[in-house]
Design an enzyme around this catalytic site. Structure first.
Site, PDB file in Angstrom:
ATOM      1  N   LYS A  55     -14.292   0.307   5.119  1.00 62.00           N
ATOM      2  CA  LYS A  55     -13.087  -0.519   4.442  1.00 62.00           C
ATOM      3  C   LYS A  55     -13.497  -1.824   4.504  1.00 62.00           C
ATOM      4  O   LYS A  55     -13.559  -2.906   3.839  1.00 62.00           O
ATOM      5  CB  LYS A  55     -11.691  -0.198   4.931  1.00 62.00           C
ATOM      6  CG  LYS A  55     -10.674  -1.212   4.776  1.00 62.00           C
ATOM      7  CD  LYS A  55     -10.416  -1.046   3.284  1.00 62.00           C
ATOM      8  CE  LYS A  55      -9.582  -2.521   3.132  1.00 62.00           C
ATOM      9  NZ  LYS A  55      -8.815  -2.360   1.969  1.00 62.00           N
ATOM     10  N   LYS A 101      -4.030 -15.039  -6.698  1.00 57.82           N
ATOM     11  CA  LYS A 101      -4.773 -14.851  -8.100  1.00 57.82           C
ATOM     12  C   LYS A 101      -3.837 -14.503  -9.126  1.00 57.82           C
ATOM     13  O   LYS A 101      -2.542 -14.476  -8.695  1.00 57.82           O
ATOM     14  CB  LYS A 101      -5.755 -13.725  -7.716  1.00 57.82           C
ATOM     15  CG  LYS A 101      -5.085 -12.439  -7.306  1.00 57.82           C
ATOM     16  CD  LYS A 101      -5.931 -11.118  -7.130  1.00 57.82           C
ATOM     17  CE  LYS A 101      -5.225  -9.771  -7.160  1.00 57.82           C
ATOM     18  NZ  LYS A 101      -6.109  -8.641  -7.059  1.00 57.82           N
ATOM     19  N   VAL A 159       0.913  -1.183  -0.009  1.00 55.08           N
ATOM     20  CA  VAL A 159      -0.171   0.102   0.039  1.00 55.08           C
ATOM     21  C   VAL A 159       1.064   1.209  -0.029  1.00 55.08           C
ATOM     22  O   VAL A 159       0.528   2.279  -0.901  1.00 55.08           O
ATOM     23  CB  VAL A 159      -0.789  -0.075   1.192  1.00 55.08           C
ATOM     24  CG1 VAL A 159      -1.722   1.261   1.206  1.00 55.08           C
ATOM     25  CG2 VAL A 159      -1.816  -1.228   1.117  1.00 55.08           C
ATOM     26  N   CYS A 167      -5.671  -9.649   2.200  1.00 56.76           N
ATOM     27  CA  CYS A 167      -6.819  -8.646   2.528  1.00 56.76           C
ATOM     28  C   CYS A 167      -7.833  -9.430   2.959  1.00 56.76           C
ATOM     29  O   CYS A 167      -8.491  -9.268   4.329  1.00 56.76           O
ATOM     30  CB  CYS A 167      -7.216  -7.795   1.476  1.00 56.76           C
ATOM     31  SG  CYS A 167      -5.597  -7.097   0.985  1.00 56.76           S
ATOM     32  N   THR A 191      -5.458  -0.976   7.085  1.00 61.06           N
ATOM     33  CA  THR A 191      -6.740  -1.518   7.412  1.00 61.06           C
ATOM     34  C   THR A 191      -6.760  -1.652   8.963  1.00 61.06           C
ATOM     35  O   THR A 191      -5.890  -2.590   9.337  1.00 61.06           O
ATOM     36  CB  THR A 191      -7.342  -2.545   6.595  1.00 61.06           C
ATOM     37  OG1 THR A 191      -6.908  -2.169   5.252  1.00 61.06           O
ATOM     38  CG2 THR A 191      -8.524  -3.039   6.819  1.00 61.06           C
ATOM     39  N   GLU A 246      -4.256  -6.204  -5.579  1.00 63.18           N
ATOM     40  CA  GLU A 246      -3.027  -6.571  -6.122  1.00 63.18           C
ATOM     41  C   GLU A 246      -3.118  -6.887  -7.498  1.00 63.18           C
ATOM     42  O   GLU A 246      -4.042  -7.281  -7.993  1.00 63.18           O
ATOM     43  CB  GLU A 246      -2.576  -7.645  -5.436  1.00 63.18           C
ATOM     44  CG  GLU A 246      -2.192  -7.191  -4.033  1.00 63.18           C
ATOM     45  CD  GLU A 246      -1.516  -8.392  -3.336  1.00 63.18           C
ATOM     46  OE1 GLU A 246      -0.641  -9.243  -3.814  1.00 63.18           O
ATOM     47  OE2 GLU A 246      -1.378  -8.353  -1.994  1.00 63.18           O
ATOM     48  N   LEU A 256      -7.127  -0.570  -3.286  1.00 61.29           N
ATOM     49  CA  LEU A 256      -6.476  -1.055  -4.349  1.00 61.29           C
ATOM     50  C   LEU A 256      -6.449  -2.634  -4.382  1.00 61.29           C
ATOM     51  O   LEU A 256      -6.371  -3.325  -3.440  1.00 61.29           O
ATOM     52  CB  LEU A 256      -5.047  -0.900  -3.918  1.00 61.29           C
ATOM     53  CG  LEU A 256      -4.858   0.594  -3.815  1.00 61.29           C
ATOM     54  CD1 LEU A 256      -3.281   1.007  -3.456  1.00 61.29           C
ATOM     55  CD2 LEU A 256      -5.124   1.517  -4.789  1.00 61.29           C
TER      56      LEU A 256
HETATM   57  C1  UGA Z   1      -8.884  -6.807  -2.074  1.00 59.78           C
HETATM   58  C2  UGA Z   1     -10.005  -5.859  -2.873  1.00 59.78           C
HETATM   59  O1  UGA Z   1     -10.479  -6.345  -4.065  1.00 59.78           O
HETATM   60  C3  UGA Z   1      -9.563  -4.523  -3.036  1.00 59.78           C
HETATM   61  O2  UGA Z   1     -10.612  -3.708  -3.267  1.00 59.78           O
HETATM   62  C4  UGA Z   1      -8.880  -4.112  -1.455  1.00 59.78           C
HETATM   63  O3  UGA Z   1      -8.393  -2.631  -1.504  1.00 59.78           O
HETATM   64  C5  UGA Z   1      -7.916  -5.193  -0.918  1.00 59.78           C
HETATM   65  O4  UGA Z   1      -8.317  -6.341  -1.109  1.00 59.78           O
HETATM   66  C6  UGA Z   1      -7.292  -4.465   0.284  1.00 59.78           C
HETATM   67  O5  UGA Z   1      -8.069  -4.476   1.329  1.00 59.78           O
HETATM   68  O6  UGA Z   1      -6.245  -4.108   0.098  1.00 59.78           O
HETATM   69  P1  UGA Z   1      -6.726  -7.994  -3.501  1.00 59.78           P
HETATM   70  O7  UGA Z   1      -6.709  -9.019  -2.288  1.00 59.78           O
HETATM   71  O8  UGA Z   1      -5.620  -7.687  -4.089  1.00 59.78           O
HETATM   72  O9  UGA Z   1      -8.039  -6.954  -3.297  1.00 59.78           O
HETATM   73  O10 UGA Z   1      -7.406  -9.349  -4.525  1.00 59.78           O
HETATM   74  P2  UGA Z   1      -8.943  -9.423  -5.403  1.00 59.78           P
HETATM   75  O11 UGA Z   1      -8.821  -9.255  -6.734  1.00 59.78           O
HETATM   76  O12 UGA Z   1     -10.185  -8.654  -4.402  1.00 59.78           O
HETATM   77  O13 UGA Z   1      -9.347 -11.036  -4.987  1.00 59.78           O
HETATM   78  C7  UGA Z   1      -8.980 -11.757  -3.838  1.00 59.78           C
HETATM   79  C8  UGA Z   1      -9.338 -13.081  -3.804  1.00 59.78           C
HETATM   80  O14 UGA Z   1     -10.798 -13.202  -4.197  1.00 59.78           O
HETATM   81  C9  UGA Z   1      -8.516 -13.932  -4.851  1.00 59.78           C
HETATM   82  O15 UGA Z   1      -7.987 -14.996  -4.159  1.00 59.78           O
HETATM   83  C10 UGA Z   1      -9.334 -14.085  -5.941  1.00 59.78           C
HETATM   84  O16 UGA Z   1      -8.911 -15.108  -6.846  1.00 59.78           O
HETATM   85  C11 UGA Z   1     -10.759 -14.172  -5.330  1.00 59.78           C
HETATM   86  N1  UGA Z   1     -11.904 -13.984  -6.288  1.00 59.78           N
HETATM   87  C12 UGA Z   1     -12.072 -12.731  -6.613  1.00 59.78           C
HETATM   88  C13 UGA Z   1     -12.681 -14.835  -6.697  1.00 59.78           C
HETATM   89  O17 UGA Z   1     -12.282 -16.444  -6.141  1.00 59.78           O
HETATM   90  N2  UGA Z   1     -13.951 -14.776  -7.360  1.00 59.78           N
HETATM   91  C14 UGA Z   1     -14.196 -13.581  -7.735  1.00 59.78           C
HETATM   92  O18 UGA Z   1     -15.172 -13.388  -8.286  1.00 59.78           O
HETATM   93  C15 UGA Z   1     -13.210 -12.548  -7.520  1.00 59.78           C
END
Ligand code: UGA
Length: 430
Positions: A202, A318, A11, A258, A121, A153, A151
């Site tokens: 948040k 991811k 961050v 997160c 957070t 990742e 944000l």
């Molecule tokens: C998440 C939030 O999307 C951000 O808005 C937030 O700022 C961030 O956490 C944080 O708190 O710092 P991030 O952890 O980078 O972001 O990843 P995401 O893209 O949200 O994915 C999180 C997990 O959910 C991954 O394992 C992804 O594979 C999974 N996922 C996501 C699913 O299984 N299905 C989906 O439809 C979307």
């Protein structure tokens, strides 16, 4: 404006580089000299598209610098962002040690009114804690503001510069107006509110997104029982604007630094305030179970997994990141190794990070996806890397011992895979 960012983790580094990009003079501070040296040389210790380039550019433009000294940073900064880590404690509560230490160091070096911004957070009430720490060491005026980050990742720079919204929680109009000036070049809606509402926003946002994922995973599990396809169901649901397409991808569950941490923390916050948040407990339970469903699928294929060669494509939590924190892929490998399977794996970015986490497991790390499939009796897609969709599956079929695919991310075309002769199984797909 002169801005300081405390912490050069994920961050902090993105916030610093992006605030410099929109014209501020930013000092990114970290107590870790090695990390600071790395950033100074233009290297980024995390894999994040566009970040390295931006950091180099902004250092050249003299808008971004990296320091280790609070003494050289705080007096010249008008706004100070705290962007240090808040790891989970064993009981699920957020560990605020780093936030509190940063607040103390900031206070000891303050020389006038400053806005101290919490970007990490933190549970509701943390701003108050920071206020107390600062007042202990600094007797002048200051404001503590909550400004959570949203944000993702893999797209963090884009998310910062083109956010859906910016949330600012402030106790005084003066602090609120200073924060609006920080973001004045970012032309997106700004929600100004109280500190507590901002802190809650948040957790509520992350918990809601996690709920969406657990919900679609539950739907996927029912789809399997009734012969429906969750991909079509999700499309049909998501086209309703009130529901929306995003975060309806079924699979092996959410991971990362997160969602698991924040969802657990929200459960704790509710609990310690005397509220039983039933829904969030189920979200966590469904997410944990989703990983074991892959093991069930494997056990349906083979009576005994002992000595079975399983290829796992993907280690990152991811795509587009090298982060393996709370990665479902890594958890699945651990479970498989513990029941005696032999695992080969490939990930385009996350191999180095995984070696330590899996050092006592029966895993062979491969430099090439095809190499990982050699003589495998089943291939499991565990991360949604786009690269995995583009592999030559005809070649893979020839390399594998048995043509079994379990697509834990629903990224392959079932019909195409079956035409190639694979026995294909996704999550909630026919
Ligand atoms: C998440 C939030 O999307 C951000 O808005 C937030 O700022 C961030 O956490 C944080 O708190 O710092 P991030 O952890 O980078 O972001 O990843 P995401 O893209 O949200 O994915 C999180 C997990 O959910 C991954 O394992 C992804 O594979 C999974 N996922 C996501 C699913 O299984 N299905 C989906 O439809 C979307």
């Amino acid at each position: 404006m002169n801005i300081a960012i405390i912490g050069t983790g994920y961050v902090g580094s993105v916030t610093g580089a992006c605030l410099a990009k929109i014209g501020h003079k930013v000092i990114n501070l970290d107590i870790d000299q090695e990390k600071i040296d790395l950033y100074k040389s233009g290297q980024v210790p995390i894999y994040e598209p566009d970040l390295g380039k931006l950091i180099l550019e902004e250092q050249k433009n003299k808008r971004l610098s990296f320091l280790t000294s609070y003494f050289d940073t705080i007096p010249k900064s008008e706004v100070i962002f705290i962007a240090v880590g808040t790891p989970s404690r064993k009981d699920g509560r957020a560990d605020l040690t780093y936030v509190e230490a940063a607040a103390k160091e900031i206070a000891k070096n303050m020389n006038g009114y400053k806005v101290i911004v919490n970007k990490s957070t933190v549970p509701v009430g943390t701003a108050q804690k920071i206020e107390k720490i600062i007042s202990k060491y600094y007797k002048g005026k200051f404001d503590v503001v909550s400004n959570p980050e949203f944000l993702r990742e893999g797209s963090a720079v884009k998310d910062f510069l083109k956010p859906d919204r910016v949330v600012i929680g402030a106790r005084s109009n003066k602090a609120r107006d200073i924060m609006l000036r920080v973001y004045e070049k970012i032309d997106y809606p700004k929600v100004t509110t109280t500190v507590e509402s901002s802190e809650m926003t948040k957790y509520a946002s992350n918990a809601f997104l996690a709920t969406k994922i657990s919900f679609i995973n539950e739907i996927a599990n029912v789809c399997e029982k009734v012969g429906a396809d969750v991909e079509d169901v999700a499309r049909g649901m998501g086209m309703d604007k009130r529901i929306g397409m995003d975060f309806l991808k079924a699979g092996i569950g959410y991971g990362g630094s997160c969602f698991p941490k924040d969802v657990n923390a929200l459960n704790q916050i509710a609990g310690t305030n005397g509220y039983d948040f039933k829904l969030i407990k189920s979200v966590i339970e469904v997410n944990n179970r989703q990983r074991t469903l892959i093991i069930d699928k494997l056990e349906n294929l083979f009576e005994n997994l002992k000595e079975k060669k399983v290829c796992i494509l993907g280690l990152a939590f991811k795509k587009d990141t090298d982060d393996i924190r709370e990665s479902a892929a890594v958890d699945i490998i651990k479970m498989l190794s513990d029941i005696g399977a032999k695992i080969t794996t490939y990930d385009p970015e996350a191999t180095a990070n995984s070696k330590e986490a899996l050092k006592d497991k029966n895993v062979e790390f491969c430099n090439d996806p095809y190499q990982a499939t050699v003589k495998a009796e089943v291939l499991v897609v565990a991360t949604d890397w786009t690269e995995f969709q583009k592999l030559d599956y005809q070649r893979i079929k020839k390399l594998m011992k048995k043509p079994n695919i379990i697509d834990g991310r629903n990224i392959l075309d079932p019909e195409k895979m079956r035409k190639l002769g694979f026995k294909y199984s996704g999550v909630g797909r026919i």
